[in-house]
Design a protein around this motif. Sequence first.
Motif, short mmCIF file in Angstrom:
data_model
loop_
_atom_site.label_atom_id
_atom_site.label_comp_id
_atom_site.label_asym_id
_atom_site.label_seq_id
_atom_site.Cartn_x
_atom_site.Cartn_y
_atom_site.Cartn_z
N ALA A 20 37.94 44.85 31.41
CA ALA A 20 37.87 46.18 30.80
C ALA A 20 37.42 47.22 31.82
O ALA A 20 37.95 48.34 31.87
CB ALA A 20 36.94 46.17 29.60
N PHE A 21 36.45 46.86 32.66
CA PHE A 21 35.98 47.77 33.70
C PHE A 21 37.10 48.07 34.71
O PHE A 21 37.27 49.23 35.12
CB PHE A 21 34.77 47.19 34.42
CG PHE A 21 34.32 48.03 35.58
CD1 PHE A 21 33.66 49.22 35.37
CD2 PHE A 21 34.57 47.63 36.88
CE1 PHE A 21 33.26 50.01 36.44
CE2 PHE A 21 34.18 48.40 37.95
CZ PHE A 21 33.52 49.60 37.73
N LEU A 22 37.85 47.06 35.10
CA LEU A 22 38.96 47.28 36.04
C LEU A 22 40.02 48.20 35.44
O LEU A 22 40.51 49.11 36.10
CB LEU A 22 39.58 45.94 36.44
CG LEU A 22 38.81 45.12 37.44
CD1 LEU A 22 39.43 43.73 37.55
CD2 LEU A 22 38.78 45.80 38.79
N GLY A 32 43.04 56.18 43.54
CA GLY A 32 41.85 56.02 44.36
C GLY A 32 41.69 54.60 44.85
O GLY A 32 42.53 53.72 44.64
N GLU A 33 40.59 54.37 45.54
CA GLU A 33 40.29 53.03 46.03
C GLU A 33 39.72 52.19 44.90
O GLU A 33 38.90 52.65 44.12
CB GLU A 33 39.26 53.10 47.16
CG GLU A 33 39.87 53.39 48.49
CD GLU A 33 38.87 53.21 49.61
OE1 GLU A 33 38.02 52.30 49.52
OE2 GLU A 33 38.94 53.97 50.56
#
Length: 57
Positions: A20-22, A32-33
């Motif tokens: 979920a965070f990814l 972005g990175e």
Amino acid sequence: MKNRKMIRGIILAVLLICTAFLIYSIFKDPFGEHDVMLALAVTAGYVALWEDGKKER
């Protein structure tokens, strides 16, 4: 056997939170990175759980 299922459940919960965070970080900043090592670790975790589940059968 019960302890093994509980540990697998905890590991799965952690992997779902990381996934979920990814997804959130990709939607927040698509160009972005991003942390590739976290993505590889999550993928390896899912593969390990899959192989462990196949081994139990």
